[in-house]
Design a protein around this motif. Structure first.
Motif, PDB file in Angstrom:
ATOM      1  N   GLU A  73       3.712   8.064  -1.080  1.00 55.40           N
ATOM      2  CA  GLU A  73       4.385   7.998   0.218  1.00 55.40           C
ATOM      3  C   GLU A  73       4.002   6.723   0.942  1.00 55.40           C
ATOM      4  O   GLU A  73       2.946   6.125   0.702  1.00 55.40           O
ATOM      5  CB  GLU A  73       4.018   9.213   1.077  1.00 55.40           C
ATOM      6  CG  GLU A  73       2.535   9.322   1.391  1.00 55.40           C
ATOM      7  CD  GLU A  73       2.219  10.465   2.320  1.00 55.40           C
ATOM      8  OE1 GLU A  73       2.610  10.351   3.500  1.00 55.40           O
ATOM      9  OE2 GLU A  73       1.581  11.431   1.883  1.00 55.40           O
ATOM     10  N   GLN A  74       4.882   6.304   1.829  1.00 50.43           N
ATOM     11  CA  GLN A  74       4.616   5.119   2.646  1.00 50.43           C
ATOM     12  C   GLN A  74       3.652   5.488   3.766  1.00 50.43           C
ATOM     13  O   GLN A  74       3.824   6.516   4.419  1.00 50.43           O
ATOM     14  CB  GLN A  74       5.911   4.582   3.252  1.00 50.43           C
ATOM     15  CG  GLN A  74       6.951   4.187   2.229  1.00 50.43           C
ATOM     16  CD  GLN A  74       8.221   3.706   2.882  1.00 50.43           C
ATOM     17  OE1 GLN A  74       8.210   3.278   4.039  1.00 50.43           O
ATOM     18  NE2 GLN A  74       9.329   3.774   2.165  1.00 50.43           N
ATOM     19  N   PRO A  75       2.647   4.661   4.011  1.00 51.59           N
ATOM     20  CA  PRO A  75       1.729   4.962   5.127  1.00 51.59           C
ATOM     21  C   PRO A  75       2.410   4.713   6.462  1.00 51.59           C
ATOM     22  O   PRO A  75       2.917   3.622   6.728  1.00 51.59           O
ATOM     23  CB  PRO A  75       0.572   3.975   4.901  1.00 51.59           C
ATOM     24  CG  PRO A  75       1.167   2.861   4.118  1.00 51.59           C
ATOM     25  CD  PRO A  75       2.269   3.447   3.292  1.00 51.59           C
ATOM     26  N   ARG A  76       2.431   5.738   7.307  1.00 55.19           N
ATOM     27  CA  ARG A  76       3.068   5.630   8.620  1.00 55.19           C
ATOM     28  C   ARG A  76       2.128   6.196   9.663  1.00 55.19           C
ATOM     29  O   ARG A  76       1.447   7.195   9.441  1.00 55.19           O
ATOM     30  CB  ARG A  76       4.397   6.384   8.660  1.00 55.19           C
ATOM     31  CG  ARG A  76       5.459   5.776   7.764  1.00 55.19           C
ATOM     32  CD  ARG A  76       6.839   6.251   8.149  1.00 55.19           C
ATOM     33  NE  ARG A  76       7.882   5.516   7.476  1.00 55.19           N
ATOM     34  CZ  ARG A  76       9.164   5.614   7.762  1.00 55.19           C
ATOM     35  NH1 ARG A  76       9.561   6.428   8.730  1.00 55.19           N
ATOM     36  NH2 ARG A  76      10.068   4.911   7.111  1.00 55.19           N
ATOM     37  N   LYS A  77       2.104   5.536  10.827  1.00 56.29           N
ATOM     38  CA  LYS A  77       1.249   5.992  11.918  1.00 56.29           C
ATOM     39  C   LYS A  77       1.827   7.218  12.616  1.00 56.29           C
ATOM     40  O   LYS A  77       1.096   8.022  13.172  1.00 56.29           O
ATOM     41  CB  LYS A  77       1.052   4.855  12.925  1.00 56.29           C
ATOM     42  CG  LYS A  77       0.304   3.657  12.343  1.00 56.29           C
ATOM     43  CD  LYS A  77       0.119   2.571  13.390  1.00 56.29           C
ATOM     44  CE  LYS A  77      -0.640   1.387  12.807  1.00 56.29           C
ATOM     45  NZ  LYS A  77      -0.817   0.302  13.806  1.00 56.29           N
ATOM     46  N   SER A  78       3.120   7.342  12.634  1.00 57.87           N
ATOM     47  CA  SER A  78       3.755   8.470  13.309  1.00 57.87           C
ATOM     48  C   SER A  78       5.020   8.836  12.556  1.00 57.87           C
ATOM     49  O   SER A  78       5.526   8.068  11.737  1.00 57.87           O
ATOM     50  CB  SER A  78       4.086   8.116  14.764  1.00 57.87           C
ATOM     51  OG  SER A  78       4.990   7.025  14.812  1.00 57.87           O
TER      52      SER A  78
ATOM     53  N   THR B 247       0.837  -1.200   0.000  1.00 61.72           N
ATOM     54  CA  THR B 247       0.000   0.000   0.000  1.00 61.72           C
ATOM     55  C   THR B 247       0.872   1.249   0.000  1.00 61.72           C
ATOM     56  O   THR B 247       1.765   1.393   0.831  1.00 61.72           O
ATOM     57  CB  THR B 247      -0.925   0.008   1.231  1.00 61.72           C
ATOM     58  OG1 THR B 247      -1.709  -1.183   1.228  1.00 61.72           O
ATOM     59  CG2 THR B 247      -1.841   1.209   1.211  1.00 61.72           C
ATOM     60  N   LEU B 248       0.585   2.148  -0.938  1.00 60.48           N
ATOM     61  CA  LEU B 248       1.234   3.459  -0.999  1.00 60.48           C
ATOM     62  C   LEU B 248       0.147   4.528  -1.099  1.00 60.48           C
ATOM     63  O   LEU B 248      -0.861   4.331  -1.787  1.00 60.48           O
ATOM     64  CB  LEU B 248       2.174   3.565  -2.208  1.00 60.48           C
ATOM     65  CG  LEU B 248       3.408   2.653  -2.206  1.00 60.48           C
ATOM     66  CD1 LEU B 248       4.185   2.814  -3.499  1.00 60.48           C
ATOM     67  CD2 LEU B 248       4.300   2.940  -1.023  1.00 60.48           C
TER      68      LEU B 248
END
Length: 715
Positions: free
Chosen positions: A376-381, A328-329
């Motif tokens: 972009e890469q999905p990031r929580k923080s 996922t991006l």
């Protein structure tokens, strides 16, 4: 010249892998006209239909239609990602075989195949099933794999001397409706026999090539309602030339998902889902919704994810996503223009999984108009990491891999930023010396070098292996490599064989270490990460001997003299009994002294703190007299002194109660108490009055009368 020829053939062998040729065999027999039982709704215009209008009945696709649609989707994805050098030969089989295209590059397009399939038409249910068989198409596929493609011909003419190194491999994908597992095994045996026969013919022909490897993929298609008599079977080796696998799949979307998975496996593809794509709604032009689009591309686009461990796997966007995985991006809202330059490490063609869906077509048109999209890469923080970019070049869409880590064009990282993190005590100087000792130099070809046994490259590898059998990277992890006395042994023990002089040098080094231990010389033991003074001297030497023994043991198989060095170390480590007893007594005495010192320090510290607390209580009762402080001192709450020796501090305590006790006074009291336990108190101080001792007391005792009479002492 031999080495150059072997290296040049490696890319050709890889180029003509099994994926170079793919023969599709689609069954066109009467039983393929059977319904798949998957209904397709045709009555979609429900609002515009007037009253009294009879709704349209749903229709169903035949097994043939499902096979053609899914196989064409397989070819579409293949042509999108690999427009060159991946070839498909499409064959239809009924009472005879029909080859719809050739291996030529100009015949490789979905338009050519669809036009040929339209001419073939659907299966005839009235045809005699006894005259029809998919076996005709399988035999034609084997014959087709023996034919030389233009790429193979070019490689063979370029490498005239090594033309036999050009490989001929291929894959056969058969879509049929088999009767049973026995029927499947019969088809496999026929393909195996045909390969052997065709290889015999190709061996004597210049226009044919023997098949070196063939993969047979049998896909059994059956209706959605009902059971099947054909079971799945993983890939197995039928012979050295043929491998076979069987997939039993329901028609419809299940077959489409299966071929989507197969095309990813056969051509090293991976899936990426672009999420949160803003798209305006057709009904409401002022509003927008977020959509997802799944793309297929070469798996190397995810290579950096696997290296860094930032892979975010999720379920695929298809309806039958249980068997597929996708990365996922996220769509990055600040779009970029193609004028901007980005540092890319790779670019790979893409193919939408659902090419006819509205989100896929909108994204494709958006990119073909010259726009570029950052992903972009999905990031929580944390901050967002832009890792990919979608952009088109010459009418083709590419997924670009952006460099999200340290660029190779920058200065190399410092030692502290390496794989060790905060580790900075690397043996950099020793490593430089190690590189100097293992430098490679050109060796002229001569009969002497060939007659000496191993070639120079093999001898160099063997030396590098010996030097790295035991080589700690960090200073704090080794003792012997920090000692100058061990250098002669460490330099000689890595040699392939030791001379008698080398053996004497190693033994002399061991004896020097024994002499150092007898003199109790200190060793360069690292105390990083440990509290206190570090290990005791005996423990330091034990660590040193263990490491030295480990170093020599790694090379003990080299020669008989290596074993003698190890025997010398073992003999020197075994101490005589009287020396061991002496060291044991010394260790006990040291432990006892350390324990007594710790106890005395602890008792004096406790007593000082208790006395300070008691004096504070005396100050709070400020109306009490100095005598009351004596009562506090002698009360049961005050601790009893551990040593009955008279001390000056006990006499002076009442005077200290007049004010608060300073930290210097407390520390002085503590040191005085500790020192008083280590020696015998001076006799004069014990019998003194007000800290004053009268001298020559014995003279006064002897001549007491004379002193009183004369009023002065005699000399």
């Amino acid at each position: 010249m031999i080495v150059a020829a072997s290296f040049s053939s490696v890319p050709e062998m890889k180029m003509f892998s099994v994926s170079h040729k793919t023969a599709f065999v689609v069954d066109h027999c009467p039983y393929m006209a059977e319904s798949s039982r998957q209904q397709v709704e045709c009555d979609v215009l429900t609002k515009s239909r007037g009253q009294g209008m009879i709704p349209l009945a749903p229709v169903t696709k035949s097994l043939w239609t499902c096979a053609v649609e899914c196989s064409m989707e397989y070819c579409r994805i293949l042509y999108d990602v690999y427009p060159l050098k991946k070839l498909v030969n499409y064959i239809v089989s009924d009472s005879e075989f029909h080859i719809l295209n050739s291996w030529r590059q100009e015949d490789q397009s979905t338009h050519e195949l669809m036009s040929a399939l339209a001419a073939v038409g659907p299966p005839n249910p009235q045809e005699d099933p006894e005259c029809c068989s998919v076996l005709h198409g399988l035999l034609a596929a084997v014959e087709s794999l023996c034919k030389i493609t233009e790429y193979q011909h070019e490689a063979r003419t370029t490498l005239m001397d090594t033309a036999d190194r050009v490989a001929n491999r291929g894959r056969i994908i058969c879509l049929t409706n088999a009767k049973s597992d026995t029927h499947v095994r019969m088809l496999e045996d026929c393909v195996q026999e045909t390969i052997l026969d065709q290889n015999k013919m190709a061996a004597g022909s210049d226009r044919l090539m023997p098949i070196q490897q063939c993969e047979l993929v049998l896909v059994h298609i059956f209706p959605q309602v009902g059971d099947t008599l054909v079971s799945d079977r993983p890939k197995k080796e039928v012979s050295s030339l043929l491998t076979s696998e069987v997939h039993s799949v329901r028609a419809g979307r299940h077959l489409a998902t299966k071929l989507n998975i197969l095309v990813q496996q056969h051509f090293d593809l991976a899936s990426t889902t672009i999420t949160n794509i803003p798209m305006k709604e057709e009904q409401h032009a002022n509003t927008s919704a977020n959509y997802d689009v799944e793309l297929l591309h070469h798996k190397d686009a995810h290579l950096e994810f696997f290296k860094s461990g930032d892979l975010h796997m999720a379920g695929s966007t298809s309806r039958d996503s249980g068997l597929k995985e996708t990365v996922t991006l996220k769509w990055c809202t600040p779009r970029t223009n193609s004028v901007e330059l980005h540092y890319c490490t790779g670019a790979y063609r893409i193919s939408p999984t659902d090419v006819n869906s509205r989100p896929s077509s909108c994204l494709t048109n958006f990119l073909l108009n010259g726009r570029s999209v950052l992903l972009e890469q999905p990031r929580k923080s944390g901050s967002k990491v832009i890792s990919h970019m979608l952009s088109s070049h010459g009418g083709e869409i590419f997924l670009h891999v952006l460099n999200s880590t340290r660029s190779t064009l920058e200065d190399p990282p410092s030692i502290s930023e390496g794989c060790g993190g905060r580790v900075t005590d690397y043996r950099i100087t020793d490593f430089g010396e190690f590189m100097r000792e293992n430098r490679l130099t050109p060796v002229p070809e001569s009969p002497d070098t060939e007659a000496s046994g191993k070639p120079p490259a093999e001898r160099a590898k063997a030396q590098l292996e010996r030097y790295t059998r035991y080589w700690p990277m960090i200073i704090s992890q080794t003792t012997i490599f920090n000692m100058q006395a061990v250098v002669p042994l460490a330099n000689l023990i890595v040699k392939e064989s030791l001379s008698e002089e080398d053996l004497l040098t190693c033994q002399k080094t061991v004896y020097n270490l024994v002499d150092m231990e007898r003199k109790n010389d200190p060793l360069p033991i690292s105390t990083v990460g440990s509290r206190g003074k570090g290990p005791k001297r005996d423990e330091q030497y034990r660590i040193m001997w263990n490491e030295l023994e480990t170093l020599v043991k790694t090379h003990v198989a080299g020669s008989e003299r290596h074993q003698r060095v190890l025997d010398c170390i073992s003999a020197c480590r075994s101490k005589p009994p009287e020396e061991e007893e002496r060291k044991k007594r010394g260790r006990k005495r040291e432990d006892k002294e350390d324990k007594a010192e710790k106890n005395s320090n602890k008792d004096s510290e406790d007593k000082s703190w208790q006395e300070s607390e008691r004096l504070k209580g005396a100050l709070e009762r400020g109306k009490e007299e100095q005598g009351e402080s004596e009562v506090i001192k002698d009360s049961p709450d005050s601790p009893e002194p551990l040593n009955k020796k008279p001390r000056l501090e006990e006499i002076q305590l009442p005077e200290k109660a007049k004010g608060p006790v300073s930290l210097l006074t407390m520390w002085t009291n503590r040191i005085t108490v500790a020192n008083s336990r280590k020696h015998q108190e001076f006799a004069g101080r014990i019998s003194s009055v007000n800290n004053k001792a009268e001298l020559y007391q014995h003279l006064k005792d002897e001549n007491g009368m004379d002193l009183q009479e004369n009023g002065k002492g005699t000399r």
